[in-house]
Write a protein that holds these residues in place. Structure first.
Motif, mmCIF file in Angstrom:
data_model
loop_
_atom_site.group_PDB
_atom_site.id
_atom_site.type_symbol
_atom_site.label_atom_id
_atom_site.label_comp_id
_atom_site.label_asym_id
_atom_site.label_seq_id
_atom_site.Cartn_x
_atom_site.Cartn_y
_atom_site.Cartn_z
ATOM 1 N N ASN A 1 0.922 -1.043 0.014
ATOM 2 C CA ASN A 1 -0.037 -0.532 0.239
ATOM 3 C C ASN A 1 1.036 1.145 0.252
ATOM 4 O O ASN A 1 0.756 2.272 0.139
ATOM 5 C CB ASN A 1 -0.616 0.331 1.118
ATOM 6 C CG ASN A 1 -1.948 -1.426 0.862
ATOM 7 O OD1 ASN A 1 -2.410 -1.195 -0.275
ATOM 8 N ND2 ASN A 1 -1.951 -1.525 2.244
ATOM 9 N N ASP A 2 2.417 1.592 0.335
ATOM 10 C CA ASP A 2 2.515 1.891 0.953
ATOM 11 C C ASP A 2 3.629 2.305 -0.484
ATOM 12 O O ASP A 2 4.923 3.186 -0.190
ATOM 13 C CB ASP A 2 3.401 1.959 2.053
ATOM 14 C CG ASP A 2 2.871 2.705 3.042
ATOM 15 O OD1 ASP A 2 1.339 3.158 3.062
ATOM 16 O OD2 ASP A 2 2.749 2.201 4.192
ATOM 17 N N VAL A 3 3.846 1.515 -1.328
ATOM 18 C CA VAL A 3 4.895 1.866 -2.245
ATOM 19 C C VAL A 3 5.253 2.559 -2.655
ATOM 20 O O VAL A 3 6.146 3.527 -3.190
ATOM 21 C CB VAL A 3 4.392 0.392 -3.480
ATOM 22 C CG1 VAL A 3 3.709 0.988 -5.034
ATOM 23 C CG2 VAL A 3 5.933 0.155 -4.566
ATOM 24 N N ALA A 4 4.255 4.023 -3.094
ATOM 25 C CA ALA A 4 4.233 5.021 -4.046
ATOM 26 C C ALA A 4 5.127 6.342 -3.199
ATOM 27 O O ALA A 4 5.306 7.243 -3.397
ATOM 28 C CB ALA A 4 3.056 5.845 -4.199
ATOM 29 N N THR A 5 4.504 6.226 -2.037
ATOM 30 C CA THR A 5 4.779 6.913 -0.565
ATOM 31 C C THR A 5 6.077 6.847 0.020
ATOM 32 O O THR A 5 6.366 7.609 0.847
ATOM 33 C CB THR A 5 4.073 6.834 0.508
ATOM 34 O OG1 THR A 5 3.381 5.831 0.664
ATOM 35 C CG2 THR A 5 2.629 7.728 -0.079
#
Lengths: 104, 509
Positions: free
Chosen positions: B432-436
């Protein structure tokens, strides 16, 4: 979720690490954690591709060094405040379980 | 109950204007939000602690200061919710963990100190994944927060409580913390605004540390302008945090509603495409068109090492966390339990029994992972290599910002998922945090704002703006313009389309 045939971490490894981390794990937790940690380790192993490359390691986003502030006396916590969260206290001190083994 | 007179429906800016004009008081505004919390929080569960008396006392105090003619901060009197990771004197601070159940810090975090000094009544403490480890609040020891858009879905995490409180009109403002996306990802999935400032831009003093080289506190709001006001208040140098940047807060307020003509906006190839939900991609593409119409120039940039960011993060974070969480040793504060069936147990036995009882599954998982990554014989292969990847990511940001002014991507690959969907599949949760995550590794600032509802599920999706370190003002320049253009299309804020929450009155808190 696929589990690696040759897990990076065995159940015994996890029990050993839990000991180092000072966490008592139950048998059920060990059974559950070992394969999960194996899957995670498999997926993070990709960082190994740069292991031999000549790249400086980065420990901090903003490099700073020798950060000082003025050496001024300022009020700190009172005894009562410092001990306010203590599980146990005695004579204005933190009271802790014995730190030496009996037979030693 | 969406009339103009409902104080909980106003943005913080609008409420502040009414307070300044004398049209309402802080006591009235604070009471309205406390009533709203009493009404809906039984369903949403955004709060772990509500400080009714304290909030009203602070509200009364700021009303008196205003009546005395004191020059006040623009946000004075506007109530706020604070993530339970920040130390609040006289108010419980649990970090969503049994380890700190009932712990009342003897001091305030610097951020909290600044809120109090500016006269923002603190409504209470918001729910979170235990010690900020998670993306759904399902790892809170006190039960999950529910997404106001769909109570069967996650509000994001770790700061799901702060985002849900703002989305459910329980608070106009909230404070979050972001180590790998914990402000921005909940913002995206709840249709709210969240900002992670430049690392060092906001003091970490009084934040319970997860990963010290990544943690950063920031604003959680419903509008970009509100975020800028809050950012301006909490930001700035703090001698009590040795990593705090000794420079003025970037001009975040002056940046609002600027001109985007000629602004170079980079789309990061690696933060999109495969693995991103079609509805999220569609809204993102439309936002790019709006930015183009506003005069921005869209450039495609590639940052190949970003594909290794998640892996590096899940070595660096557990390593730092395993070290930071060693402080929970049952000696000076927090939980202490003895091992069963042991007479006169040693400190070490008490420590291990306490940590077994006080920590939840995700915290144990990450501490053990970190212990392994730092252990002799594996340090170079894991932690050392992860630090090299971090260097590469930072260099690729530098190169990208040489060609562009800001970078953009979808904030999250998907919209809010259902409870339980990823709870026992850590890797799926981590994605879920791959882009952040890249922004935390490099220390650059990021803002997420709502860009519409995905077609397939009608749930909010977000766009992330990233800027170079200490150029936080650019986030607001882009965010405020895009927000205005989108709201013109929608005919109002996206949150206006969220379903009305049923009253939970009668449900015990």
């Amino acid at each position: 979720m696929s589990v690696s045939d040759d897990p990076a971490l065995s159940r015994d490894d996890v029990a050993y690490l839990a000991g180092l981390a000072r966490i008592d794990l139950t048998d059920a937790e060990l059974d559950h954690l070992a394969p999960q940690l194996g899957v995670i380790l498999d997926s993070v192993a990709v960082v190994g591709e740069v292991a031999d490359a000549d790249i400086p390691p980065m420990s901090h986003a903003v490099p700073t060094s020798n950060v000082f502030r003025a050496d001024e006396v300022r009020p700190g916590l009172t005894h009562e405040e410092a001990l306010s969260g203590a599980p146990q206290e005695e004579q204005q001190r933190f009271s802790v379980p014995r730190i030496l083994t009996e037979e030693a | 109950m969406s009339s103009e007179d409902d104080l909980t429906r106003l943005s913080a800016t609008e409420l502040a204007e009414r307070l300044a004009a004398g049209d309402t008081t802080s006591v009235q505004a604070t009471q309205a939000h406390l009533d709203r919390i009493a009404d809906v929080d039984g369903n949403v569960h955004a709060f772990l602690h509500v400080d009714v008396d304290g909030a009203l006392e602070q509200a009364d105090a700021v009303d008196r200061r205003r009546a005395d003619g004191e020059l006040l901060h623009p946000l004075a009197g506007v109530p706020i919710a604070v993530k339970d990771l920040l130390a609040t004197k006289g108010m419980p601070t649990t970090c969503g963990s049994r380890m700190l159940e009932g712990w009342i810090p003897p001091y305030d975090a610097t951020v909290v100190e600044r809120l109090r000094a500016a006269g923002l009544p603190i409504l209470g403490k918001t729910n979170m994944d235990e010690f900020a480890m998670g993306s759904s609040t399902e790892h809170s020891a006190y039960g999950p927060t529910r997404n106001p858009w769909d109570l069967g879905r996650i509000p994001g995490g770790s700061g799901g409580g702060s985002a849900a409180a703002v989305a459910a009109y329980e608070a106009p403002l909230a404070i979050g913390t972001d180590t790998g996306g914990s402000i921005r990802q909940p913002g995206a999935v709840t249709g709210t605004v969240g900002v992670k400032p430049t690392y060092g831009g906001v003091s970490r003093y009084g934040l319970v540390a997860l990963a010290s080289s990544l943690d950063q506190a920031g604003p959680v709001t419903r509008t970009v302008r509100d975020a800028a006001l809050l950012h301006d208040l909490i930001g700035g140098h703090d001698p009590r945090d040795s990593t705090s940047i000794d420079a003025p807060v970037p001009p975040v307020l002056d940046a609002l509603d600027g001109d985007l003509t000629g602004l170079r906006v980079g789309v990061v190839t690696e933060l999109g495409g495969e693995g991103y939900q079609p509805g999220v991609r569609a809204r993102f593409e439309e936002s790019l068109e709006l930015l183009t119409k506003a005069g921005a120039e869209i450039v495609e940039v590639s940052c190949p090492s970003f594909t290794k960011a998640l892996a590096a993060y899940y070595l660096i974070l557990p390593s730092e966390a395993s070290s930071n969480l060693a402080r929970f040793d049952a000696m000076r504060f927090g939980l202490r339990v003895g091992p069963e069936g042991v007479d006169a147990p040693s400190a070490e036995q008490v420590m291990a029994a306490t940590r077994a009882a006080g920590f939840g599954s995700e915290v144990k998982r990450r501490i053990i992972l970190g212990t392994y990554a730092l252990s002799s014989g594996y340090y170079d292969a894991y932690y050392g290599s992860a630090q090299k990847v971090r260097t590469l990511i930072s260099r690729e940001f530098d190169a990208a910002f040489g060609r562009t002014d800001v970078l953009v991507s979808p904030t999250t690959p998907t919209t809010a998922f259902e409870f339980g969907a990823k709870l026992d599949d850590p890797l799926a949760m981590y994605l879920n945090d791959v882009a952040t995550i890249p922004a935390n590794l490099a220390g650059v600032p990021g803002l997420s704002l709502p860009i519409g509802l995905a077609d397939e599920d009608g749930l909010p999706s977000g766009l992330q703006v990233l800027a170079p370190a200490m150029a936080d003002d650019r986030l607001y320049r882009v965010g405020s313009v895009l927000e205005r253009l989108l709201e013109e299309q929608w005919g109002g804020p996206l949150l206006g389309r969220a379903p009305e929450l049923a009253s939970s009155t009668g449900v015990g808190r």
